[in-house]
Structure formats: structure tokens, C-alpha cells
Write an enzyme that holds these catalytic residues in place. Sequence first.
Site, mmCIF file in Angstrom:
data_model
loop_
_atom_site.group_PDB
_atom_site.id
_atom_site.type_symbol
_atom_site.label_atom_id
_atom_site.label_comp_id
_atom_site.label_asym_id
_atom_site.label_seq_id
_atom_site.Cartn_x
_atom_site.Cartn_y
_atom_site.Cartn_z
ATOM 1 N N ASP A 137 -4.888 -10.252 -16.254
ATOM 2 C CA ASP A 137 -5.985 -11.158 -15.896
ATOM 3 C C ASP A 137 -7.243 -10.657 -16.618
ATOM 4 O O ASP A 137 -7.670 -9.524 -16.395
ATOM 5 C CB ASP A 137 -6.184 -11.100 -14.371
ATOM 6 C CG ASP A 137 -6.731 -12.386 -13.810
ATOM 7 O OD1 ASP A 137 -7.560 -13.009 -14.485
ATOM 8 O OD2 ASP A 137 -6.345 -12.756 -12.679
ATOM 9 N N ASP A 187 0.858 -1.191 0.000
ATOM 10 C CA ASP A 187 0.000 0.000 0.000
ATOM 11 C C ASP A 187 0.888 1.232 0.000
ATOM 12 O O ASP A 187 1.662 1.445 0.938
ATOM 13 C CB ASP A 187 -0.896 -0.056 1.251
ATOM 14 C CG ASP A 187 -1.676 1.233 1.460
ATOM 15 O OD1 ASP A 187 -1.841 1.985 0.482
ATOM 16 O OD2 ASP A 187 -2.123 1.462 2.603
ATOM 17 N N ASP A 247 -1.743 -1.217 -3.827
ATOM 18 C CA ASP A 247 -2.033 -0.469 -5.055
ATOM 19 C C ASP A 247 -0.875 -0.571 -6.039
ATOM 20 O O ASP A 247 0.185 -1.144 -5.728
ATOM 21 C CB ASP A 247 -2.360 0.998 -4.714
ATOM 22 C CG ASP A 247 -1.346 1.579 -3.734
ATOM 23 O OD1 ASP A 247 -0.146 1.366 -3.959
ATOM 24 O OD2 ASP A 247 -1.750 2.216 -2.733
ATOM 25 N N ASP A 293 -6.685 -18.464 -4.965
ATOM 26 C CA ASP A 293 -7.926 -19.189 -4.689
ATOM 27 C C ASP A 293 -7.740 -20.336 -3.704
ATOM 28 O O ASP A 293 -8.683 -21.123 -3.493
ATOM 29 C CB ASP A 293 -8.515 -19.746 -5.999
ATOM 30 C CG ASP A 293 -9.081 -18.643 -6.877
ATOM 31 O OD1 ASP A 293 -9.520 -17.613 -6.330
ATOM 32 O OD2 ASP A 293 -9.070 -18.801 -8.104
ATOM 33 N N ASP A 297 -4.063 3.730 2.763
ATOM 34 C CA ASP A 297 -5.492 3.463 2.979
ATOM 35 C C ASP A 297 -5.747 2.003 3.354
ATOM 36 O O ASP A 297 -6.893 1.550 3.396
ATOM 37 C CB ASP A 297 -6.326 3.850 1.740
ATOM 38 C CG ASP A 297 -5.930 3.040 0.510
ATOM 39 O OD1 ASP A 297 -5.008 2.198 0.610
ATOM 40 O OD2 ASP A 297 -6.546 3.230 -0.555
ATOM 41 N N ASP A 355 -9.703 -15.758 -17.107
ATOM 42 C CA ASP A 355 -10.370 -16.239 -15.901
ATOM 43 C C ASP A 355 -11.572 -17.111 -16.252
ATOM 44 O O ASP A 355 -12.387 -16.731 -17.099
ATOM 45 C CB ASP A 355 -10.843 -15.019 -15.102
ATOM 46 C CG ASP A 355 -11.528 -15.409 -13.801
ATOM 47 O OD1 ASP A 355 -10.826 -15.895 -12.905
ATOM 48 O OD2 ASP A 355 -12.758 -15.247 -13.695
HETATM 49 C C1 NOJ Z 1 -11.562 -17.647 -10.781
HETATM 50 C C2 NOJ Z 1 -10.731 -16.670 -10.022
HETATM 51 O O1 NOJ Z 1 -9.441 -17.195 -9.900
HETATM 52 C C3 NOJ Z 1 -11.413 -16.462 -8.699
HETATM 53 O O2 NOJ Z 1 -10.631 -15.722 -7.809
HETATM 54 C C4 NOJ Z 1 -12.723 -15.789 -8.952
HETATM 55 O O3 NOJ Z 1 -13.422 -15.678 -7.732
HETATM 56 C C5 NOJ Z 1 -13.565 -16.593 -9.936
HETATM 57 N N1 NOJ Z 1 -12.812 -17.052 -11.070
HETATM 58 C C6 NOJ Z 1 -14.666 -15.740 -10.484
HETATM 59 O O4 NOJ Z 1 -14.116 -14.778 -11.329
#
Ligand code: NOJ
Length: 578
Positions: free
Chosen positions: A128, A51, A59, A352, A55, A230
Site C-alpha cells: 500500500d 497479535d 503485527d 473503509d 500488546d 492510496d
Molecule cells: C484511503 C484509504 O483507503 C483510507 O483508509 C485512508 O483513510 C485515506 N485514503 C487517507 O489515506
Amino acid sequence: MKKSLYLLLLLLIPLACVENTNKTDEKTEIANRAWWKEGVIYQIYPRSFKDSDGDGVGDLRGVIDKLDYIESLGVKMVWMNPFFESPMVDNGYDVSDYRAILPAFGSMEDFDELLAGLHQRGIKFVLDVVVNHSSDQHEWFKQSRSSRDNPYRDYYHWWPAEKGDPPYRYSLFDAEGNAWKYDSITDAYYLHYFAAEQPDLNWENPKVREEVYDIMKFWADKGVDGFRLDAFQFVSKDTTFPAWPKGYEKDFIKYVGMGPHLHSYLQEMNREVFSKYDVFSVSEGAGSTFEDAHLLVDADRNELDMAYHFETVDLVNSLEGYKLKELKEVFSRWDSAFAEKGWISIFLSNHDVSRIVSRFGNDTPEYRSPSAKLLTTFLLSMRGTPYTYYGDELGMTNIDFQSIEQYQDIAAINGYQKALSEGADMELHMQALNFLSRDNGRTPMQWDSTEHAGFSTATPWLPVNENYTEINVAAQDSDPNSVLNHFRAMTALRNNNQVLIYGDYEMLAPEHEQIYAYTRTLGEDQMLVLLNFSESTARMVLADGWRSAREVINNYTTLENDGTTVSLKPWQAVIMQP
Ligand code: NOJ
């Protein structure tokens, strides 16, 4: 041993590792070389990296401030999670403007500076691209939901209420697991495989596809070097929405993945975008069979460059953890399926899942450091492009959240509601969340031992792990024996030795219960990797050719080798060369 001599030896270890032991370049012609196969990808979750404006949220300027650090890691590509305009329901995976930067992350000038700074350092940038769905706050969706005859109506999937209940579809993030949401404005349901705030775009509409290619060209013209798509295996849908059997979600990818026109859309994207730039592409997910994955990435298909499959991370999806035998089997099976054709991603962590050392290593004080180093040695010595998630280079661990109020992730919060309404064992549910939740992998980067770990001057959006006073960049930077410096030594070893990138992989002693051993071979060049995935000493008899081999990297200062048998200490990782 005298302390000073010991320190000198420690200092020599990383130096020994960066030596170029490459015999390959002059002697072996390597087919299908590509820059995106050769470098390590460093993944940055921008909310949590650094950061710069106090905040509590990371960033782009924060990343700019850390460019020298990123360069010092020896990585050659940076993949950054979404930083576009977004209501942040799913931390940026709900985009409301694909050409704008969320002000909390900075400005377009900041992005341009960041990209230039990476390029100056020889590092490529991977964007992404979140286009299976948009945010419900995107102008397209606002228009689409406003009336049934709006020109944007077909940008999304709608089911008019007069047709009765829509056919059951499962949503991954919905508190009721229902992927259809009723919208009273037009008396119709819209489809959302993720949260209700993430409506699925209608890829069957050519205008949607054109919009996406234009967006991708906008970023490619700016100079981004790669695209990570994604949830892309879900984009194509059978818009007749046939009934699927109850419980189909247990086989989610089989039903929802690889829809009817996915390959033709990717070929179109390749024609329209990828073929016009020097960019690489990877999509999240690789179908459910090797055949699916090959169809996505084999060079003669003109679709994507690299498969990103989940069988390896999925080895740990319960409190039970994983068995080494399965890990060996999965990695070896994927390697052999792609030995001749295609290319895969190598990873065990991302944004994830929870922290790699807590899931696949041992995060107790005694074994955290050697097991984190072993996992680095492993991932960076396999065939395929390795991905390192920010903080894993330090051995950052899971945080210990106990109550649902501590979680920020929509998947955790809605999943909790769902479990509660289904009468699940909530104690068990909380234990699983504690171990597996995505928030574990999203806590702020641990830069130093000052307040908030040097991540921010304000209270961070997600708490810093309490162990930051011990696990942080500043402490590890100056320690030649740290997890961080082992990571740097491994990237240097890989960057300087083609055998670790392109060499054939052969597993040894597949039945060994503690040791994962394999060779990598390219022409006359060969390396032997020995990894003790356990808390006790493990022994292995070396084949003739390896008895007098020398160590090129070792996560301990010594190796017990009597000329016939090596004894590896708990979580010891060694690479040897004849
Ligand atoms: C996969 C992404 O890696 C994840 O973080 C996201 O929540 C879902 N797709 C939905 O976009």
C-alpha cells in the site's frame, strides 16, 4: 437420511467443487493473460489480523504465524494495509518514514520473512503506497513548515496568509471540513484533503515524484509484487487553486479527482518503476467516467493495470441499503465497459467500509451463513480480480457500537464533531455510524473461541465482536459446511476454471427481483450462476440448455430443480455447468 450418510455427503461437497472442469486450456487461446488477473486478493488489515507479542495490536509476526492459514484459503495475492513508521492518526495512512516499519508492527527482518514465507507458498504481496499525503511528522513536512525558503518548502502546498483566505477546499476528515490549515510558524496555510495531520504532497514538484519512485524501487527491490496507490486520483492539482463553487464536495471526484497531470505522472511512474519489475499496479479510485478509468488502465496507456472504482461499494451509503436491481445494473455496466479492453477489481468490502455480510447480505443468525456464502460465490464468479477482506471468509459481521467514545476511527470521530457543530440529527447520525462506520470492518480477526478470539493475549486495540464464540476460524475449519470452507471451495473452483476468470459475462433475467443470474462463457466452457438475494424462495425457468445441467457448487445441500424451473431457497447460490 442417516446421520453418518448425511455427514459423508457434506464432506463430499467441497471435494466436488475443486474438481477441474476446465475445457478451456487446450482449446481456447486466451488473450492478454496475466497472473494478477487470475488470483484472488486477500486484504489484511495488520492492526487487526493477529497479535504475536501480546500488546493488543496485530503485527507482522502475527501474519507470519498465520501463513499456512492464508495459503489454505487458495488466495494468490495479499494486499496489506500500511505498516510503515507512522503516528497512527489514520491507522498508518499517515506515513512518517516510508522505508521503516512501525515498531508496533515489527522489524524489517519480520517483513523480509513474511515476504519470503508468502513467496514460498506461491502468494504475491501487494504494498500500500500512501503518497497523496504524508504524515505531518514526516521529516519532509517538518522541514517544509520550518521556513518559507527551506528546500523542502515545495514538497507540500502552501498558501501565504498575505494573499488572503485560501480558496475553499473541502477536507474529508477535518472536523470543520476545511482542507486548509493555518500554520503560524511561516504565517501560511497548508493543504490537507484528509486530516490536518496528513498534509498533501506537491506532486507538481519533480523532486517529490523522484522521491516516491525511489521509495517504490526500494520495496520492489525487496521483492514486493504489486502496488496499491492510496487516494492516487487526487495527487495532481491545479496549483493556481481556482475558486470552486460552494458545495462542490457533493461532486468531490469530479473536482478533485483526475487532476491536470495525473496521466503524465502515472506514465512517468510506469517508466521509472513498473516497467522495470514484474509488478502489478492498481490505484484507489478510477475517476468519474468509464473514459477516465480506461485512460488509467488500458494496456496501451502504460499507466496502471487494474481499475478500482467505488460505484459498487457506494451502493450502500445510507441506512436504506441497496436494491438488487441497482447492484445488477452497476456490475453489468462496468463489466461491459471493460469487456474488450482494460481490467477491473471486483469487491464489496475493504477497510473503509463496514462488513460485507451486514451491508450486502443479512447478518441475522438465520441468514448470515447462506448470505455470506452467496456473496463469496458472487464476487468470485465475476469477471475481474476479486478482493476478499480478512474475516469476510468467515462471515464476520458489524459490531454494535452505540456511543461515540467506542469509535477509534478519525473519520468517525471528526465526522461526529462536524455533524454536531452543524446541528445534524445526532440520533440518526449515530444510527448511520453504527451501520456504516469503518471501525465495523476493523475489529480483530476471530480465530477461536478463547478470550479475545485468539487474536491477542491482551485487550485488543478495538473490541472483538461478541459473536466470536460462534463465528471463528477454529469452529469453521472443521465444519465442511462452513462459510470458510465454502470460500475455499470457491477459490479452488475459480483457480481451476479459466471460464470464471476470463469468460464473457452475460446477465439473464435482468428484471428478476430476487435472483441475480448470469452466464460466463469461454470457448466451449460455460457456467451458469444463480443467486437468490432475498429471504424468500425464488423461482426461475431455466433455458433449454441448462435443464439437465449439474451443480458445481451450492451453498445448500440440495437444489430444487424440476427440469424446467429451479427454486432457490433464501440466499441460495448455485453454479451449474452443462
Ligand atoms: C484511503 C484509504 O483507503 C483510507 O483508509 C485512508 O483513510 C485515506 N485514503 C487517507 O489515506
